[in-house]
Motif scaffolding. Structure first.
Motif, short mmCIF file in Angstrom:
data_model
loop_
_atom_site.label_atom_id
_atom_site.label_comp_id
_atom_site.label_asym_id
_atom_site.label_seq_id
_atom_site.Cartn_x
_atom_site.Cartn_y
_atom_site.Cartn_z
N ILE A 1 33.55 39.67 40.56
CA ILE A 1 34.13 38.65 41.51
C ILE A 1 33.54 38.47 42.75
CG2 ILE A 1 36.39 38.31 42.47
CD1 ILE A 1 37.60 40.08 40.53
N SER A 2 33.30 36.98 43.19
CA SER A 2 32.56 36.84 44.40
C SER A 2 33.56 37.39 45.64
CB SER A 2 32.32 35.46 44.42
OG SER A 2 33.37 34.60 44.62
N PRO A 3 32.91 37.40 46.76
CA PRO A 3 33.73 38.03 47.97
C PRO A 3 34.84 36.68 48.24
CG PRO A 3 31.43 38.01 48.20
CD PRO A 3 31.31 37.61 46.95
N LEU A 4 34.50 35.61 47.89
CA LEU A 4 35.50 34.23 48.13
C LEU A 4 36.73 34.45 47.26
CD1 LEU A 4 36.17 31.55 49.39
CD2 LEU A 4 34.82 30.35 47.73
N GLU A 5 36.35 34.83 46.03
CA GLU A 5 37.39 35.02 45.03
C GLU A 5 38.27 36.16 45.49
OE1 GLU A 5 35.37 35.42 41.25
OE2 GLU A 5 35.44 33.13 40.84
N GLN A 6 37.60 37.34 45.98
CA GLN A 6 38.40 38.57 46.46
C GLN A 6 39.61 38.01 47.60
OE1 GLN A 6 35.44 41.30 47.35
NE2 GLN A 6 35.04 41.82 45.29
N LEU B 1 40.65 35.06 48.25
CA LEU B 1 41.82 34.40 47.64
C LEU B 1 42.75 35.09 46.84
CD1 LEU B 1 39.55 31.22 46.32
CD2 LEU B 1 41.08 31.33 48.57
N LEU B 2 42.35 36.06 46.11
CA LEU B 2 43.13 36.98 45.74
C LEU B 2 44.34 37.73 46.49
CD1 LEU B 2 41.11 38.18 42.53
CD2 LEU B 2 43.27 36.66 42.32
N LYS B 3 43.44 38.24 47.32
CA LYS B 3 44.29 38.90 48.65
C LYS B 3 45.35 37.96 49.11
CE LYS B 3 40.81 42.11 50.03
NZ LYS B 3 39.96 42.50 51.01
N LEU C 1 51.05 36.05 49.84
CA LEU C 1 52.04 35.06 49.88
C LEU C 1 53.15 35.30 48.83
CD1 LEU C 1 49.59 31.71 49.95
CD2 LEU C 1 51.43 32.75 51.80
N GLU C 2 52.62 35.94 47.52
CA GLU C 2 53.64 36.33 46.51
C GLU C 2 54.59 37.36 47.16
OE1 GLU C 2 51.47 37.65 43.10
OE2 GLU C 2 50.89 35.73 42.50
N GLU C 3 54.12 38.47 47.87
CA GLU C 3 54.83 39.25 48.59
C GLU C 3 55.98 38.78 49.38
OE1 GLU C 3 52.49 42.25 50.31
OE2 GLU C 3 51.59 42.82 48.22
#
Length: 170
Positions: free
Chosen positions: A116-121, A123-125, A130-132
């Motif tokens: 996973i690229s740093p950008l994707e990481q 975005l996942l964080k 947001l979900e929390e």
């Protein structure tokens, strides 16, 4: 003659009196070779008795038990039609290479999914945060729904008072 026989005459005299060898090939002091029943006897065996007879050499590979069993198994498989491949060696090699390439390609795709690229990481964080937050808001709303009406009115008053004072300062 002097009554003395030659050495050749002595040999000829002794041969008929020797016990017969049960071996059909005439091998002295040997048992019947294991492949004697498979191969026809050569013509040179039936010649003059006074000549030295050459012996047929036994192929040690064909005489071995493992080779005979393997040959028997192959014959049985051939009769049944089992284990016969219609593909040439080239086709088998090409299919094997194709399978290996497919496996390599799948491995590369799997590794690409794992990396996973740093950008994707990042975005996942953010998505997890947001979900929390959404879950916390849902919990607060559920608590508000269960709360009595005077508590809801009080919270609404607090919100309006904060927003109105904030608007006056700006």
């Amino acid at each position: 003659m002097n009554g003395v026989a030659s050495a050749y005459a002595d040999i000829q005299w002794e041969q008929p009196h020797q016990p017969k060898n049960p071996d059909p090939c005439g091998y002295p002091h040997r048992e019947i070779p294991p492949l004697a029943s498979y191969a026809p006897q050569p013509d040179y065996m039936t010649g003059d008795d006074d000549l030295i007879k050459p012996k047929k050499l036994i192929n040690p590979v064909k005489a071995s038990k493992s080779h005979q069993e393997l040959h028997r198994e192959l014959l049985l498989n051939h009769k049944r039609g089992a284990g016969v491949e219609n593909k040439s060696e080239l086709q088998r090699v090409l299919e094997q290479r194709k399978r290996e390439q497919m496996i390599k390609q799948r491995k590369l795709e799997e590794e690409a999914r794992r990396k996973i690229s740093p950008l994707e990481q990042e975005l996942l964080k953010r998505q997890q945060k947001l979900e929390e937050l959404e879950k916390e808001q849902e919990k607060l709303e559920e608590d508000n729904c269960n709360a009595p009406e005077f508590v809801k009115v009080k919270e609404n008053l607090r919100r309006t008072s904060f927003t109105s004072s904030g608007e006056k300062e700006v």
